[in-house]
Design a protein around this motif. Sequence first.
Motif, short mmCIF file in Angstrom:
data_model
loop_
_atom_site.label_atom_id
_atom_site.label_comp_id
_atom_site.label_asym_id
_atom_site.label_seq_id
_atom_site.Cartn_x
_atom_site.Cartn_y
_atom_site.Cartn_z
N LEU A 123 -7.44 -21.41 -52.87
CA LEU A 123 -8.39 -21.15 -51.80
C LEU A 123 -7.76 -20.21 -50.78
O LEU A 123 -6.81 -20.57 -50.08
CB LEU A 123 -8.80 -22.46 -51.11
CG LEU A 123 -9.74 -22.35 -49.93
CD1 LEU A 123 -11.09 -21.82 -50.37
CD2 LEU A 123 -9.87 -23.69 -49.23
N VAL A 124 -8.26 -18.99 -50.71
CA VAL A 124 -7.72 -18.00 -49.78
C VAL A 124 -8.30 -18.23 -48.39
O VAL A 124 -9.52 -18.30 -48.23
CB VAL A 124 -8.06 -16.57 -50.25
CG1 VAL A 124 -7.56 -15.55 -49.23
CG2 VAL A 124 -7.46 -16.30 -51.60
N THR A 125 -7.44 -18.40 -47.40
CA THR A 125 -7.89 -18.56 -46.02
C THR A 125 -7.20 -17.57 -45.09
O THR A 125 -7.35 -17.67 -43.87
CB THR A 125 -7.63 -19.99 -45.52
OG1 THR A 125 -6.22 -20.26 -45.60
CG2 THR A 125 -8.39 -21.01 -46.36
N SER A 126 -6.47 -16.63 -45.64
CA SER A 126 -5.74 -15.66 -44.83
C SER A 126 -6.35 -14.27 -45.01
O SER A 126 -7.28 -14.07 -45.79
CB SER A 126 -4.26 -15.64 -45.24
OG SER A 126 -4.13 -15.31 -46.62
N GLY A 127 -5.83 -13.30 -44.26
CA GLY A 127 -6.33 -11.94 -44.36
C GLY A 127 -7.78 -11.85 -43.92
O GLY A 127 -8.19 -12.45 -42.92
N LEU A 128 -8.60 -11.12 -44.67
CA LEU A 128 -10.01 -10.98 -44.34
C LEU A 128 -10.75 -12.31 -44.44
O LEU A 128 -11.76 -12.51 -43.77
CB LEU A 128 -10.66 -9.95 -45.27
CG LEU A 128 -10.19 -8.50 -45.10
CD1 LEU A 128 -10.77 -7.61 -46.19
CD2 LEU A 128 -10.56 -7.97 -43.73
N TYR A 129 -10.22 -13.21 -45.28
CA TYR A 129 -10.85 -14.53 -45.44
C TYR A 129 -10.66 -15.40 -44.20
O TYR A 129 -11.27 -16.46 -44.10
CB TYR A 129 -10.28 -15.23 -46.68
CG TYR A 129 -10.73 -14.59 -47.96
CD1 TYR A 129 -11.84 -15.08 -48.64
CD2 TYR A 129 -10.06 -13.50 -48.49
CE1 TYR A 129 -12.26 -14.50 -49.82
CE2 TYR A 129 -10.49 -12.91 -49.68
CZ TYR A 129 -11.58 -13.41 -50.33
OH TYR A 129 -12.01 -12.82 -51.49
N ARG A 130 -9.83 -14.97 -43.30
CA ARG A 130 -9.67 -15.69 -42.04
C ARG A 130 -10.85 -15.42 -41.10
O ARG A 130 -11.17 -16.23 -40.23
CB ARG A 130 -8.36 -15.27 -41.37
CG ARG A 130 -7.98 -16.10 -40.14
CD ARG A 130 -6.61 -15.68 -39.62
NE ARG A 130 -6.24 -16.44 -38.45
CZ ARG A 130 -5.67 -17.64 -38.49
NH1 ARG A 130 -5.41 -18.20 -39.66
NH2 ARG A 130 -5.36 -18.26 -37.37
N SER A 131 -11.51 -14.28 -41.29
CA SER A 131 -12.63 -13.89 -40.43
C SER A 131 -13.98 -14.32 -40.99
O SER A 131 -14.88 -14.71 -40.24
CB SER A 131 -12.63 -12.37 -40.22
OG SER A 131 -11.43 -11.95 -39.60
N VAL A 132 -14.15 -14.22 -42.31
CA VAL A 132 -15.39 -14.65 -42.98
C VAL A 132 -15.04 -15.32 -44.29
O VAL A 132 -14.01 -15.03 -44.90
CB VAL A 132 -16.35 -13.46 -43.23
CG1 VAL A 132 -16.90 -12.91 -41.94
CG2 VAL A 132 -15.67 -12.38 -44.05
N ARG A 133 -15.92 -16.20 -44.74
CA ARG A 133 -15.65 -16.95 -45.98
C ARG A 133 -15.88 -16.12 -47.23
O ARG A 133 -15.28 -16.39 -48.27
CB ARG A 133 -16.53 -18.21 -46.04
CG ARG A 133 -16.37 -19.14 -44.88
CD ARG A 133 -16.91 -20.53 -45.17
NE ARG A 133 -18.31 -20.60 -45.48
CZ ARG A 133 -19.29 -20.70 -44.58
NH1 ARG A 133 -18.99 -20.71 -43.29
NH2 ARG A 133 -20.55 -20.81 -44.95
N HIS A 134 -16.75 -15.13 -47.15
CA HIS A 134 -17.11 -14.35 -48.34
C HIS A 134 -17.05 -12.85 -48.06
O HIS A 134 -18.07 -12.17 -48.08
CB HIS A 134 -18.51 -14.75 -48.81
CG HIS A 134 -18.67 -16.19 -49.12
ND1 HIS A 134 -18.23 -16.76 -50.29
CD2 HIS A 134 -19.20 -17.20 -48.38
CE1 HIS A 134 -18.50 -18.06 -50.29
NE2 HIS A 134 -19.08 -18.34 -49.14
N PRO A 135 -15.86 -12.31 -47.81
CA PRO A 135 -15.77 -10.88 -47.50
C PRO A 135 -16.21 -9.97 -48.65
O PRO A 135 -16.69 -8.87 -48.40
CB PRO A 135 -14.28 -10.68 -47.18
CG PRO A 135 -13.58 -11.83 -47.84
CD PRO A 135 -14.54 -12.97 -47.77
#
Length: 216
Positions: A123-135
Amino acid sequence: MFWLIFTIVLWGIVHSLLASMGFKNLIRRTLGDTFMKFYRLFYNVFAVLSIAPVLYLMISLPDQTLYQVPAPWNYVMLAGQALSILLLFVAVMQTDILSFVGLRQLVEDYSPGALREQKTGNLVTSGLYRSVRHPLYTFSLLILWLSPAMSVNSFIVYAGLTIYILIGIIFEERKLLREFGEAYEDYRSNTPMLFPGLSKTVTKRREPAGKFGGNK
């Protein structure tokens, strides 16, 4: 127009069926666990090839212009599309890209014993995934809707793909909740779905317990 709508609806239904756990389990029972190592790659190739008839009809059927954004705003929209393409590539790179395209599965052990031990993924929660769940979906939608020229046919296709993405997110998040449980629930409650600042569920961010990595 009818055939364009029919084709995109048919594409969405078939694409959703192939992505469903029920169909995957049917294939697993019918063809065995070993075949499943090829399934993700097959699914991605089929998704790309099967959208070709939709694009062909969009281009070849009679059409008319809905709007044409004049300069300099058309250049602003084109720049937004270019930036979205770049960020889409970044978002893909922040996932397990080999698993995303289906190549890692080709070398994984799909024996019954190994499947029981196999992790559900990351489960990625860093990078762009820190701002939105489905970049991946965010930037795909921006690429579509930042087009400075829109015709009736392209609007139908873009609207159909947008509806498909929004429905797909619902089922994808159910799957992620089953796989990651409380970790994903915490991530979802603190991170907007598609666009920063548009989710009422966003509260003060808490760091997830542990580091994960690999959702769409």
